[in-house]
Motif scaffolding. Sequence first.
Motif, PDB file in Angstrom:
ATOM      1  N   SER A  64     -19.646   5.361  -2.796  1.00 21.53           N
ATOM      2  CA  SER A  64     -18.361   4.067  -2.010  1.00 21.53           C
ATOM      3  C   SER A  64     -18.243   3.396  -3.152  1.00 21.53           C
ATOM      4  N   THR A  67     -14.778   4.559  -5.589  1.00 19.88           N
ATOM      5  CA  THR A  67     -13.744   4.571  -4.504  1.00 19.88           C
ATOM      6  C   THR A  67     -12.341   3.320  -4.968  1.00 19.88           C
ATOM      7  N   VAL A  68     -11.732   3.142  -5.355  1.00 20.41           N
ATOM      8  CA  VAL A  68     -10.644   3.208  -5.959  1.00 20.41           C
ATOM      9  C   VAL A  68      -9.695   2.934  -5.009  1.00 20.41           C
ATOM     10  N   THR A  69      -9.079   1.361  -4.524  1.00 16.32           N
ATOM     11  CA  THR A  69      -8.832   1.405  -3.003  1.00 16.32           C
ATOM     12  C   THR A  69      -6.962   0.492  -3.620  1.00 16.32           C
ATOM     13  N   GLY A  73      -4.769   4.939  -5.746  1.00 16.61           N
ATOM     14  CA  GLY A  73      -5.758   5.125  -6.429  1.00 16.61           C
ATOM     15  C   GLY A  73      -6.844   6.417  -6.361  1.00 16.61           C
ATOM     16  N   GLY A  74      -6.268   7.290  -5.062  1.00 14.08           N
ATOM     17  CA  GLY A  74      -6.818   8.848  -4.940  1.00 14.08           C
ATOM     18  C   GLY A  74      -6.411   9.449  -6.375  1.00 14.08           C
ATOM     19  N   ILE A  79     -13.859   9.682  -3.130  1.00 16.80           N
ATOM     20  CA  ILE A  79     -12.484  10.024  -2.180  1.00 16.80           C
ATOM     21  C   ILE A  79     -13.677  11.010  -0.968  1.00 16.80           C
ATOM     22  N   GLN A 309      -2.410   8.467  -0.377  1.00 18.51           N
ATOM     23  CA  GLN A 309      -1.590   7.837  -1.443  1.00 18.51           C
ATOM     24  C   GLN A 309      -1.321   6.571  -0.131  1.00 18.51           C
ATOM     25  N   THR A 310      -1.347   5.935  -0.098  1.00 18.82           N
ATOM     26  CA  THR A 310      -1.191   4.531   0.208  1.00 18.82           C
ATOM     27  C   THR A 310       0.483   3.189   0.482  1.00 18.82           C
TER      28      THR A 310
END
Length: 311
Positions: A64, A67-69, A73-74, A79, A309-310
């Motif tokens: 973790s 993980t690119v936040t 970042g996905g 992931i 994607q957020t």
Amino acid sequence: MDRIPTLDLRRLDSDRDAFVAELGASYRHFGFCCFSHHGIDDTLIADAYGEFARFFALPTEAKSRYTVTAPGGGGRGYIGFRVETARTSDIADLKEFYHIGRNDGPPDDPVLRPNVWPEQVEGFRAHGLALFGAMEAAGQRVLTAIALDLGLEPGFFAQLTNRGDSILRALHYPPIAPEHLPAVRAEAHEDISLITLLVGATASGLEVLTREGAWLPIDAEPGTLVVNVGDMMQRLTNQAYPSTTHRVVNPTGDAARRSRYSMPFFLAPNMDYLIETLPGCIGRDGNHYPEPITAHDYLLQRLREIRLQTG
């Protein structure tokens, strides 16, 4: 045509017209085609699988860290398990994965983000980048044949993918536990980019939905390259090349207690490319996609749908 053919990719040079015709027929019917003699070294594939498996064996806390936040970042790094969800499902897939992107983008590029590399697995970066390069080269040869089948110049796709946000995805499907059900390893879905390349997975499970509504298993010979059409290609060709629904089903028996690994490569156009229906693909049925959209906007739209994607 009752099965997806396997074509010798060397025939692009030695038997071009017949090869292009057979490739085009397979893509127009199945949205999939398989290739032998694709130029991706077997040793590189095996070594990359080894490095990726060592990464996925790390504790969740260690993985973790990569993980690119940040928004978008996905597209790089790790992931976690049960994050990606098919847009037609509310249940997350039984998989974890790691994204490796183009490593030669300019530092000020607004779209191409830098890669992140796990420190604990020494050969991860070298093998990941070598496999990225080999799969991109094979993908360009397939795109050359696709261009010829569509009546385009052989280099048509090369000029619009030279800065594309293509992604190598190292995928791990852990052993199936009772508490995971009714989730599946990969719910029925379509891919996003122009084409997806997949070198032989470590176990069976990939199935394609045929025009007749039946699920057709793809059990390709070892070393075979499976290449399928993505949604961007479907839009570009006005559905002449269909982006076919496919899935990875859960194994049974002893196989359910073993991990499955695969390494798809999503070959993407330059993110500022305007996806607009090719004039030669507009027939009597008209244009199914009258509104052009940039590759970047379309990618973000689709990533939001599958929860990668957020922003």
